[in-house]
Design an enzyme around this catalytic site. Structure first.
Site, PDB file in Angstrom:
ATOM      1  N   HIS A  57      57.936  57.327  80.870  1.00  0.00           N
ATOM      2  CA  HIS A  57      56.578  57.702  80.443  1.00  0.00           C
ATOM      3  C   HIS A  57      55.547  56.957  81.274  1.00  0.00           C
ATOM      4  O   HIS A  57      55.879  56.069  82.035  1.00  0.00           O
ATOM      5  CB  HIS A  57      56.396  57.468  78.941  1.00  0.00           C
ATOM      6  CG  HIS A  57      56.427  56.032  78.510  1.00  0.00           C
ATOM      7  ND1 HIS A  57      57.553  55.265  78.596  1.00  0.00           N
ATOM      8  CD2 HIS A  57      55.464  55.225  78.003  1.00  0.00           C
ATOM      9  CE1 HIS A  57      57.289  54.042  78.135  1.00  0.00           C
ATOM     10  NE2 HIS A  57      56.023  53.988  77.771  1.00  0.00           N
ATOM     11  N   HIS A  59      53.026  54.804  80.808  1.00  0.00           N
ATOM     12  CA  HIS A  59      52.401  53.495  80.591  1.00  0.00           C
ATOM     13  C   HIS A  59      52.623  52.550  81.781  1.00  0.00           C
ATOM     14  O   HIS A  59      53.687  52.541  82.397  1.00  0.00           O
ATOM     15  CB  HIS A  59      52.934  52.858  79.299  1.00  0.00           C
ATOM     16  CG  HIS A  59      52.349  53.463  78.064  1.00  0.00           C
ATOM     17  ND1 HIS A  59      52.949  53.375  76.833  1.00  0.00           N
ATOM     18  CD2 HIS A  59      51.202  54.171  77.876  1.00  0.00           C
ATOM     19  CE1 HIS A  59      52.203  54.007  75.937  1.00  0.00           C
ATOM     20  NE2 HIS A  59      51.142  54.504  76.547  1.00  0.00           N
ATOM     21  N   ASP A  61      53.227  49.455  82.137  1.00  0.00           N
ATOM     22  CA  ASP A  61      54.347  48.500  82.165  1.00  0.00           C
ATOM     23  C   ASP A  61      55.671  49.195  82.511  1.00  0.00           C
ATOM     24  O   ASP A  61      56.716  48.543  82.557  1.00  0.00           O
ATOM     25  CB  ASP A  61      54.446  47.720  80.838  1.00  0.00           C
ATOM     26  CG  ASP A  61      54.707  48.598  79.636  1.00  0.00           C
ATOM     27  OD1 ASP A  61      54.036  49.642  79.498  1.00  0.00           O
ATOM     28  OD2 ASP A  61      55.589  48.253  78.815  1.00  0.00           O
ATOM     29  N   HIS A  62      55.637  50.516  82.751  1.00  0.00           N
ATOM     30  CA  HIS A  62      56.824  51.250  83.193  1.00  0.00           C
ATOM     31  C   HIS A  62      56.633  51.879  84.574  1.00  0.00           C
ATOM     32  O   HIS A  62      57.573  52.439  85.133  1.00  0.00           O
ATOM     33  CB  HIS A  62      57.191  52.341  82.173  1.00  0.00           C
ATOM     34  CG  HIS A  62      57.483  51.767  80.820  1.00  0.00           C
ATOM     35  ND1 HIS A  62      58.755  51.663  80.305  1.00  0.00           N
ATOM     36  CD2 HIS A  62      56.665  51.211  79.879  1.00  0.00           C
ATOM     37  CE1 HIS A  62      58.703  51.081  79.110  1.00  0.00           C
ATOM     38  NE2 HIS A  62      57.442  50.795  78.839  1.00  0.00           N
ATOM     39  N   HIS A 115      55.495  58.426  71.235  1.00  0.00           N
ATOM     40  CA  HIS A 115      54.912  57.208  71.831  1.00  0.00           C
ATOM     41  C   HIS A 115      53.846  57.642  72.840  1.00  0.00           C
ATOM     42  O   HIS A 115      52.709  57.192  72.794  1.00  0.00           O
ATOM     43  CB  HIS A 115      56.026  56.397  72.484  1.00  0.00           C
ATOM     44  CG  HIS A 115      55.568  55.151  73.176  1.00  0.00           C
ATOM     45  ND1 HIS A 115      55.140  54.039  72.495  1.00  0.00           N
ATOM     46  CD2 HIS A 115      55.481  54.839  74.502  1.00  0.00           C
ATOM     47  CE1 HIS A 115      54.798  53.095  73.375  1.00  0.00           C
ATOM     48  NE2 HIS A 115      54.999  53.556  74.595  1.00  0.00           N
ATOM     49  N   ASP A 134      60.431  53.773  75.547  1.00  0.00           N
ATOM     50  CA  ASP A 134      59.740  53.191  74.393  1.00  0.00           C
ATOM     51  C   ASP A 134      59.811  54.119  73.177  1.00  0.00           C
ATOM     52  O   ASP A 134      58.923  54.106  72.325  1.00  0.00           O
ATOM     53  CB  ASP A 134      58.273  52.894  74.737  1.00  0.00           C
ATOM     54  CG  ASP A 134      58.133  51.704  75.670  1.00  0.00           C
ATOM     55  OD1 ASP A 134      59.155  51.112  76.052  1.00  0.00           O
ATOM     56  OD2 ASP A 134      56.977  51.374  76.027  1.00  0.00           O
ATOM     57  N   HIS A 172      62.196  47.730  76.194  1.00  0.00           N
ATOM     58  CA  HIS A 172      61.738  46.368  75.865  1.00  0.00           C
ATOM     59  C   HIS A 172      62.791  45.584  75.098  1.00  0.00           C
ATOM     60  O   HIS A 172      63.615  46.159  74.381  1.00  0.00           O
ATOM     61  CB  HIS A 172      60.467  46.427  74.992  1.00  0.00           C
ATOM     62  CG  HIS A 172      59.258  46.934  75.703  1.00  0.00           C
ATOM     63  ND1 HIS A 172      58.348  46.099  76.311  1.00  0.00           N
ATOM     64  CD2 HIS A 172      58.805  48.194  75.908  1.00  0.00           C
ATOM     65  CE1 HIS A 172      57.386  46.825  76.858  1.00  0.00           C
ATOM     66  NE2 HIS A 172      57.639  48.114  76.625  1.00  0.00           N
TER      67      HIS A 172
HETATM   68 FE    FE Z   1      56.396  49.802  77.271  1.00  0.00          FE
HETATM   69 ZN    ZN Z   2      55.041  52.474  76.486  1.00  0.00          ZN
END
Ligand code: FE
Ligand code: ZN
Length: 256
Positions: A57, A59, A61-62, A115, A134, A172
């Site tokens: 996805h 975001h 942090d990915h 999410h 996530d 995570h």
């Molecule tokens: Fe994340």
């Molecule tokens: Zn995420």
């Protein structure tokens, strides 16, 4: 076709990147790209050259590592078509009907919105492994940022329907804090007690709590257990549909 080497790589504070390597062809892929430097170091240490990036996805942090990794290795970038405008360097947008493979290993794309609206899970049926980003965490699930509870419950149900022995890699390391919430809502669950003891030992030794399995999550993760009489009784939701029990659990967790 050889079997895949799978390496779980901690990145940033609590993210994971997964490295996949097929020794016969020498092909290497990653699932999600939280941090280019950490991933490059891990690849170099193994003399692996990155061919493919699979993204769950949009975001940051990915996805933050994508531009540098793509630039350095010339890797292809596969991710949800629905998030094509939000994933840097995307070369191939996928949906549930896309036929994918990595080095001869078929990959099934499962659309798991909630999410984010485009979130996908990658399932490699021949390898009995899935990458849930996530959406599903061990003993927990992702926050519902873009979808609604019913949508998230449908997505988790698709993941829960995978074979019991499927190994699950998540985006995570949240297992220990998830365990506290899970224990509050179903303290009598013996499988949960056993899993908590296991993850406490793993974390104390500085090890990841992943991969988990579908079987272990169905037995202990409250977000896959809205049918549990004990959970329903505790929430006062005896006759409610599963998705409503799930929605209530997610709301409680947001406040925890
Ligand atoms: Fe994340
Ligand atoms: Zn995420």
């Amino acid at each position: 076709m050889g079997s895949l080497e799978i390496v779980l790589l901690p990145c940033l504070a609590d993210n994971y990147c997964v490295l996949l390597h097929e020794p016969e062809s020498g092909q290497t892929a990653i699932v999600d790209a939280p941090h280019a430097g950490t991933i490059k170091t891990a690849l170099n240490a193994r003399n692996w050259r990155l061919n493919h990036i699979f993204v769950t996805h949009h975001h940051t942090d990915h996805t933050a590592g994508i531009p540098e990794l793509k630039g350095h290795f010339g890797a292809s970038v596969t991710g949800p078509e629905a998030e094509a405008d939000r994933i840097p360097g995307l070369t191939r947008g996928v949906t549930a009907s896309t036929r994918l493979d990595f080095a001869g290993h078929p990959i099934e794309v499962i659309e798991t919105p909630g999410h984010t609206l485009g979130h996908v899970t990658y399932h490699l049926p021949q390898d009995s492994v899935a990458f849930t980003g996530d959406t599903l965490f061990s003993l927990g699930c992702g926050r519902i940022f873009e979808g609604d509870p019913q949508m998230m419950w449908d997505s988790l149900s698709k993941i829960a329907a995978l074979p019991d022995d499927t190994r699950i890699y998540c985006g995570h390391e949240y297992t220990l804090s998830n365990a506290r919430f899970a224990t509050n809502v179903e303290p009598e669950n013996e499988a949960l007690k056993a899993r908590v003891a296991e993850i406490e030992a793993l974390r104390a030794a500085g090890k990841p709590t992943l991969p988990t399995t579908i079987e272990a999550e169905k037995a202990a993760n409250p977000f896959l257990r809205p049918q549990s009489r004990r959970i329903r009784a505790r929430l006062g939701l005896d006759g409610a549909p599963d998705w409503e029990v799930f929605a209530h659990l997610r709301q409680l967790k947001n406040k925890a």
